[in-house]
Design a protein around this motif. Structure first.
Motif, PDB file in Angstrom:
ATOM      1  N   ALA A   1      -5.494  89.547  46.472  1.00  0.00           N
ATOM      2  CA  ALA A   1      -7.565  89.762  47.374  1.00  0.00           C
ATOM      3  C   ALA A   1      -7.100  90.416  48.703  1.00  0.00           C
ATOM      4  O   ALA A   1      -6.417  90.976  49.028  1.00  0.00           O
TER       5      ALA A   1
ATOM      6  N   TRP B   1      -9.938  91.509  52.313  1.00  0.00           N
ATOM      7  CA  TRP B   1      -9.645  91.355  53.049  1.00  0.00           C
ATOM      8  C   TRP B   1     -11.645  91.142  54.035  1.00  0.00           C
ATOM      9  O   TRP B   1     -12.226  90.252  54.471  1.00  0.00           O
TER      10      TRP B   1
ATOM     11  N   SER C   1      -8.788  98.334  46.610  1.00  0.00           N
ATOM     12  CA  SER C   1      -8.987  99.924  46.350  1.00  0.00           C
ATOM     13  C   SER C   1      -8.596 100.244  45.384  1.00  0.00           C
ATOM     14  O   SER C   1      -7.365  99.399  44.329  1.00  0.00           O
TER      15      SER C   1
ATOM     16  N   LEU D   1     -12.511  96.993  41.891  1.00  0.00           N
ATOM     17  CA  LEU D   1     -11.936  97.982  42.796  1.00  0.00           C
ATOM     18  C   LEU D   1     -13.050  98.364  43.328  1.00  0.00           C
ATOM     19  O   LEU D   1     -14.614  97.676  43.389  1.00  0.00           O
TER      20      LEU D   1
ATOM     21  N   GLU E   1     -16.769 106.418  48.448  1.00  0.00           N
ATOM     22  CA  GLU E   1     -16.865 104.796  49.290  1.00  0.00           C
ATOM     23  C   GLU E   1     -16.837 104.901  50.595  1.00  0.00           C
ATOM     24  O   GLU E   1     -15.259 105.527  51.092  1.00  0.00           O
TER      25      GLU E   1
ATOM     26  N   GLU F   1      -2.976  91.250  54.348  1.00  0.00           N
ATOM     27  CA  GLU F   1      -2.152  90.381  55.915  1.00  0.00           C
ATOM     28  C   GLU F   1      -3.538  90.367  56.996  1.00  0.00           C
ATOM     29  O   GLU F   1      -3.124  89.264  57.584  1.00  0.00           O
TER      30      GLU F   1
HETATM   31  P1  NAD Z   1      -6.540  97.744  49.176  1.00  0.00           P
HETATM   32  O1  NAD Z   1      -6.436  97.530  48.743  1.00  0.00           O
HETATM   33  O2  NAD Z   1      -5.441  98.221  50.353  1.00  0.00           O
HETATM   34  O3  NAD Z   1      -5.740  95.573  49.653  1.00  0.00           O
HETATM   35  C1  NAD Z   1      -5.977  94.938  48.875  1.00  0.00           C
HETATM   36  C2  NAD Z   1      -5.073  93.850  48.432  1.00  0.00           C
HETATM   37  O4  NAD Z   1      -4.563  94.479  48.046  1.00  0.00           O
HETATM   38  C3  NAD Z   1      -4.902  93.343  49.821  1.00  0.00           C
HETATM   39  O5  NAD Z   1      -4.259  91.849  49.441  1.00  0.00           O
HETATM   40  C4  NAD Z   1      -3.278  94.279  50.038  1.00  0.00           C
HETATM   41  O6  NAD Z   1      -2.145  93.822  51.115  1.00  0.00           O
HETATM   42  C5  NAD Z   1      -2.714  94.648  48.281  1.00  0.00           C
HETATM   43  N1  NAD Z   1      -2.178  95.885  48.922  1.00  0.00           N
HETATM   44  C6  NAD Z   1      -1.967  96.556  48.941  1.00  0.00           C
HETATM   45  N2  NAD Z   1      -0.691  97.341  48.311  1.00  0.00           N
HETATM   46  C7  NAD Z   1      -0.194  96.487  47.890  1.00  0.00           C
HETATM   47  C8  NAD Z   1       0.649  97.273  46.240  1.00  0.00           C
HETATM   48  N3  NAD Z   1       1.543  98.359  46.447  1.00  0.00           N
HETATM   49  N4  NAD Z   1       0.649  96.640  45.185  1.00  0.00           N
HETATM   50  C9  NAD Z   1      -0.180  95.708  45.394  1.00  0.00           C
HETATM   51  N5  NAD Z   1      -0.954  95.342  46.424  1.00  0.00           N
HETATM   52  C10 NAD Z   1      -1.250  95.737  47.554  1.00  0.00           C
HETATM   53  O7  NAD Z   1      -7.948  97.414  49.359  1.00  0.00           O
HETATM   54  P2  NAD Z   1      -8.748  97.405  50.736  1.00  0.00           P
HETATM   55  O8  NAD Z   1      -8.930  98.705  51.281  1.00  0.00           O
HETATM   56  O9  NAD Z   1      -8.231  96.040  52.003  1.00  0.00           O
HETATM   57  O10 NAD Z   1     -10.168  96.372  50.208  1.00  0.00           O
HETATM   58  C11 NAD Z   1     -11.215  96.593  49.710  1.00  0.00           C
HETATM   59  C12 NAD Z   1     -11.066  97.580  48.767  1.00  0.00           C
HETATM   60  O11 NAD Z   1     -11.614  96.811  47.868  1.00  0.00           O
HETATM   61  C13 NAD Z   1     -12.520  98.172  49.088  1.00  0.00           C
HETATM   62  O12 NAD Z   1     -12.448  99.553  48.392  1.00  0.00           O
HETATM   63  C14 NAD Z   1     -13.598  97.962  48.159  1.00  0.00           C
HETATM   64  O13 NAD Z   1     -14.847  98.367  47.183  1.00  0.00           O
HETATM   65  C15 NAD Z   1     -12.822  96.877  47.116  1.00  0.00           C
HETATM   66  N6  NAD Z   1     -13.531  95.187  46.728  1.00  0.00           N
HETATM   67  C16 NAD Z   1     -13.519  95.704  45.625  1.00  0.00           C
HETATM   68  C17 NAD Z   1     -13.937  94.047  44.774  1.00  0.00           C
HETATM   69  C18 NAD Z   1     -14.910  94.274  43.706  1.00  0.00           C
HETATM   70  O14 NAD Z   1     -15.664  93.024  43.080  1.00  0.00           O
HETATM   71  N7  NAD Z   1     -14.500  95.247  42.459  1.00  0.00           N
HETATM   72  C19 NAD Z   1     -14.872  93.114  45.771  1.00  0.00           C
HETATM   73  C20 NAD Z   1     -14.044  93.389  47.029  1.00  0.00           C
HETATM   74  C21 NAD Z   1     -13.152  94.303  46.917  1.00  0.00           C
END
Ligand code: NAD
Length: 526
Positions: free
Chosen positions: A163, A165, A241, A263, A394, A192
């Motif tokens: 999930a 943040w 992301s 995403l 984005e 985290e």
């Molecule tokens: P992120 O991808 O950096 O992190 C998301 C989760 O993935 C965190 O729990 C993180 O610890 C984990 N993560 C990080 N590296 C990883 C890896 N190598 N393998 C597996 N898990 C890993 O995303 P973010 O930037 O923190 O969150 C914002 C993004 O999320 C934005 O792009 C937003 O649009 C997207 N988002 C999408 C939705 C949707 O429903 N489509 C909803 C909320 C947020």
């Protein structure tokens, strides 16, 4: 884990260091060191959480696997009742949960409420409708009357949920709810930056009657915990992301497990000439600045038919300038903080680059350290260079661009000119025309005369993205079926469907051809 004294901000809440330490204590992992969690409200450390490693993930998945075997055998109505109770508990404890949510994210309390309400909305939907989605289903057999087929479903086993943040309360559990109803166990990895709200929800699920081990939480760094989890579970539901989503999909692919990927987006909003501009301006404000724009469904590009462009801008800028900013633990301020310095830097760089390439700032455009270390004003840009980052990537902050378009066709073309396809909205007095335009837009969800809430809160309807916005869907029957393994059971009343002894192959082929034609006709009548 070292004990720290509570930062003064705790005095404004119902929270104590002891409470956060007890939540962190729910994680069965090494206690020394850990990861610091800071509040964006003051940038102080609020507590530390365990920095889980591969062995901790392994142990959590094992516990979940053991608990799943019994949970699957609990009658589905009893599983549904647990989820109903959980939804009620979330509503009952909403003020404590909102304190924690605000402390972790810095979002305004009124935006936090959306997350709280989403949990009972989802749990009651799956508790009421989910059991019938799990029932055996009759399907057409190979030879009418002679054979039949039915589909039964089993839970996939242990589901991993990763999930983000930005909506850490609802996104920690609303993907878990259908998984649990289906008889799966869940191992949840929150971001985290926002682990405590997930831990508080795990505690409430247990209070609602979820047996120990059926929902495990593992905290730690994404690049360590994420891959370790994907290597051990039977399905992974990822929200985050696009960049990380690709690595999740690759790993899930190697392990031959299913995954859903929710995403990012670069969501368009189209305002047609006949739209109620006051309503469109309110919708744009709600969509673009909810949670300081850190919403995956937020419109970041607005296209307005040129005959109404100036009028729309007047209404939009006027409503935006009336927004209040603040970080109080009460329902006053409209807009809160960004999550951290990295997010602030991204927002500032997008706006600075846009301005350098000729954009005008009609409202906002400034960092507001006087409100909070990571607060940034709700910002409206015009004359944005279509090649600039703010137009294509984005931003994930309170920044939106407005562009005039000649007609509906140009608006649709501009809306679809993106690798993303998560959410869009169309604003018009003619709702039927709105639906027609919606059909032309390459997004998983399109709202008419609403920015995102009508689509998101339609829990019975699938939600997700196309293109770089992801794969699979949450919500509705689709959101439950991803966590199921279907099994086809076909019964023959004739014994083996092969040529009976003594019947020549040529005669058997004639019989089969006749049966095939009979089946085709029967299917047309039925
Ligand atoms: P992120 O991808 O950096 O992190 C998301 C989760 O993935 C965190 O729990 C993180 O610890 C984990 N993560 C990080 N590296 C990883 C890896 N190598 N393998 C597996 N898990 C890993 O995303 P973010 O930037 O923190 O969150 C914002 C993004 O999320 C934005 O792009 C937003 O649009 C997207 N988002 C999408 C939705 C949707 O429903 N489509 C909803 C909320 C947020």
């Amino acid at each position: 884990m070292s004990r720290s004294s509570a930062p003064p901000i705790f005095g404004e809440t119902r929270l104590t260091t002891r409470r956060l330490e007890s939540l962190a204590g729910r994680i069965d992992a090494e206690r020394e060191g850990g990861i610091e969690v800071r509040t964006p409200i003051t940038d102080d450390e609020i507590c530390r959480i365990p920095d889980c490693d591969e062995a901790d993930v392994d142990a959590a998945v094992e516990r979940a696997r053991e608990a799943q075997a019994s949970w699957e055998r609990v009658p589905v109505d009893a599983r549904a009742e647990t989820l109903r109770r959980f939804g009620d508990l979330v509503l009952e404890r909403r003020e404590q949960l909102l304190d924690l949510l605000q402390l972790e994210t810095g979002k305004s309390r009124r935006h936090g409420v959306e997350e709280v309400l989403d949990v009972p909305l989802t749990s009651s939907y799956y508790a009421e409708r989910g059991p019938s989605m799990l029932a055996d289903e009759r399907r057409g057999g190979a030879i009418p009357l002679a054979t039949d087929a039915r589909v039964t479903v089993d839970p996939v086993g242990v589901v991993g949920i990763i999930a983000p943040w930005n909506y850490p309360l609802t996104l920690a559990v609303t993907d878990a709810i259908p998984a649990l109803l289906a008889g799966n166990a869940v191992v949840l990895k929150p971001d985290e930056k926002t682990p405590f709200i997930a831990l508080a929800l795990a505690e409430l699920l247990e209070e609602a009657g979820l047996p120990e081990g059926v929902l495990e939480v593992v905290t730690g760094e994404g690049p360590t915990v994420g891959p370790a989890l994907i290597d051990r579970v039977d399905y992974v539901a990822f929200t985050g992301s696009t960049e990380t989503g690709r690595t999740v999909a690759e790993r899930a692919g190697r392990n031959l497990i299913g995954c859903s990927l929710e995403l990012g987006g670069k969501n368009p909003m189209i305002v047609l000439a006949d739209a109620d501009l006051e309503a469109a301006a309110r919708g744009a404000v709600q969509g673009a600045f909810t949670n300081a724009g850190q919403l995956c469904l937020a419109p970041e590009r607005i296209y307005v038919e040129e005959s109404r462009y100036e009028d729309f801008l007047d209404a939009f800028v006027g409503t935006t300038r009336r927004l209040s900013m603040g970080l109080e633990f009460e329902y006053g301020p409209d807009v809160g903080s960004l999550i951290d310095g990295a997010q602030l830097e991204r927002v500032e760089s997008h706006v600075a680059e846009a301005v350098e390439s000729g954009a005008s700032v009609l409202s906002g455009g400034r960092h507001r350290p006087d409100v909070g270390p990571y607060c940034y004003e709700p910002t409206i840009l015009t004359d944005v260079d279509p090649g600039s980052r703010v137009a294509c990537e984005e931003t994930f902050g309170p920044v939106v661009s407005v562009t005039p378009v000649a007609d509906i066709e140009s608006a649709i073309e501009a809306a679809n000119d993106s690798p993303y396809g998560l959410n869009a909205s169309v604003w018009t007095a003619d709702r039927e025309r709105g639906v027609q335009v919606a059909r032309e837009i390459d997004c998983g969800t399109v709202c008419v005369n609403d920015a995102y809430t009508a689509g998101w809160a339609a829990v019975d309807a699938p939600m997700g993205g196309v293109g770089d916005s992801g794969l699979g869907r949450r919500h509705g029957p689709e959101g439950l079926r991803r966590y199921l393994e279907p099994r086809t059971i076909a019964v023959s009343r004739l014994g083996p469907l092969d040529a009976p002894p003594g019947v020549p192959a040529s005669a058997f082929v004639r019989i089969l051809s006749g049966l095939t034609q009979f089946r085709r006709r029967l299917m047309r009548w039925l």
